[in-house]
Design a protein around this motif. Structure first.
Motif, PDB file in Angstrom:
ATOM      1  N   ILE A   5      -5.958   7.774   1.315  1.00 63.76           N
ATOM      2  CA  ILE A   5      -4.578   7.950   0.639  1.00 63.76           C
ATOM      3  C   ILE A   5      -3.438   7.458   1.409  1.00 63.76           C
ATOM      4  CG2 ILE A   5      -2.954   9.680  -0.017  1.00 63.76           C
ATOM      5  CD1 ILE A   5      -5.178  11.293  -1.198  1.00 63.76           C
ATOM      6  N   HIS A   6      -2.385   6.871   0.923  1.00 59.49           N
ATOM      7  CA  HIS A   6      -1.079   6.556   1.742  1.00 59.49           C
ATOM      8  C   HIS A   6      -0.097   7.569   1.351  1.00 59.49           C
ATOM      9  CE1 HIS A   6      -2.841   2.857   3.314  1.00 59.49           C
ATOM     10  NE2 HIS A   6      -3.633   2.828   2.196  1.00 59.49           N
ATOM     11  N   LYS A   7      -0.074   8.654   2.084  1.00 59.08           N
ATOM     12  CA  LYS A   7       1.095   9.705   1.823  1.00 59.08           C
ATOM     13  C   LYS A   7       2.442   9.373   2.634  1.00 59.08           C
ATOM     14  CE  LYS A   7       1.073  13.559   4.145  1.00 59.08           C
ATOM     15  NZ  LYS A   7       1.013  14.839   4.723  1.00 59.08           N
ATOM     16  N   PRO A   8       3.507   9.438   1.410  1.00 60.69           N
ATOM     17  CA  PRO A   8       4.465   9.291   2.058  1.00 60.69           C
ATOM     18  C   PRO A   8       5.140  10.235   3.324  1.00 60.69           C
ATOM     19  CG  PRO A   8       4.949   9.407  -0.260  1.00 60.69           C
ATOM     20  CD  PRO A   8       3.465   9.855   0.284  1.00 60.69           C
ATOM     21  N   GLU A   9       5.870   9.688   4.101  1.00 58.50           N
ATOM     22  CA  GLU A   9       6.483  10.656   5.299  1.00 58.50           C
ATOM     23  C   GLU A   9       7.769  10.034   5.545  1.00 58.50           C
ATOM     24  OE1 GLU A   9       3.841  11.340   8.578  1.00 58.50           O
ATOM     25  OE2 GLU A   9       2.641  12.484   7.517  1.00 58.50           O
ATOM     26  N   SER A  10       8.531  11.005   6.035  1.00 60.43           N
ATOM     27  CA  SER A  10       9.978  10.910   6.398  1.00 60.43           C
ATOM     28  C   SER A  10      10.286  11.699   7.475  1.00 60.43           C
ATOM     29  CB  SER A  10      11.017  10.582   5.083  1.00 60.43           C
ATOM     30  OG  SER A  10      11.304  12.178   4.944  1.00 60.43           O
ATOM     31  N   GLN A  11      11.495  11.240   8.328  1.00 61.67           N
ATOM     32  CA  GLN A  11      11.910  12.464   9.172  1.00 61.67           C
ATOM     33  C   GLN A  11      12.549  13.421   8.619  1.00 61.67           C
ATOM     34  OE1 GLN A  11      13.735  10.038  12.005  1.00 61.67           O
ATOM     35  NE2 GLN A  11      12.217   8.878  12.870  1.00 61.67           N
ATOM     36  N   ASP A  12      13.113  13.339   7.529  1.00 64.06           N
ATOM     37  CA  ASP A  12      14.000  14.424   6.741  1.00 64.06           C
ATOM     38  C   ASP A  12      13.101  15.432   6.084  1.00 64.06           C
ATOM     39  OD1 ASP A  12      16.115  12.942   7.703  1.00 64.06           O
ATOM     40  OD2 ASP A  12      16.335  12.035   5.795  1.00 64.06           O
TER      41      ASP A  12
END
Length: 87
Positions: free
Chosen positions: A21-28
């Motif tokens: 799975i390519h799970k979205p990640e962000s710094q926020d």
């Protein structure tokens, strides 16, 4: 947006699948894996680097595919195969 790759085991009534799975990640914000999976705005879970492990019907056991989409409604069980500290 960046993505975190997580290897998962997916069980459906017809087959057992291992994929990424390519799970979205962000710094926020940090999206937990369980929240990402339970986002019902999608009808399919996209997996890459896929291997059919058991009970293949259209695909045979041991088949490998670069990409598949699994209907969310057909998933009976799913578990990460690696540590996912974000849940």
């Amino acid at each position: 947006m960046t993505y975190r790759k997580i290897r998962v085991l997916v069980e459906t009534p017809e087959r057992t699948i291992v994929g990424t799975i390519h799970k979205p990640e962000s710094q926020d914000t940090q999206i937990r894996l369980s929240d990402y999976i339970n986002d019902y705005s999608r009808q399919f879970l996209c997996l890459t680097e896929v291997e059919i492990k058991e009970r293949g019907q259209q695909h045979r056991v041991g088949d490998k595919r670069p990409f598949i989409a699994v209907a969310i409604a057909s998933i009976c069980y799913m578990a990460p195969l690696e540590d996912d500290t974000s849940g």
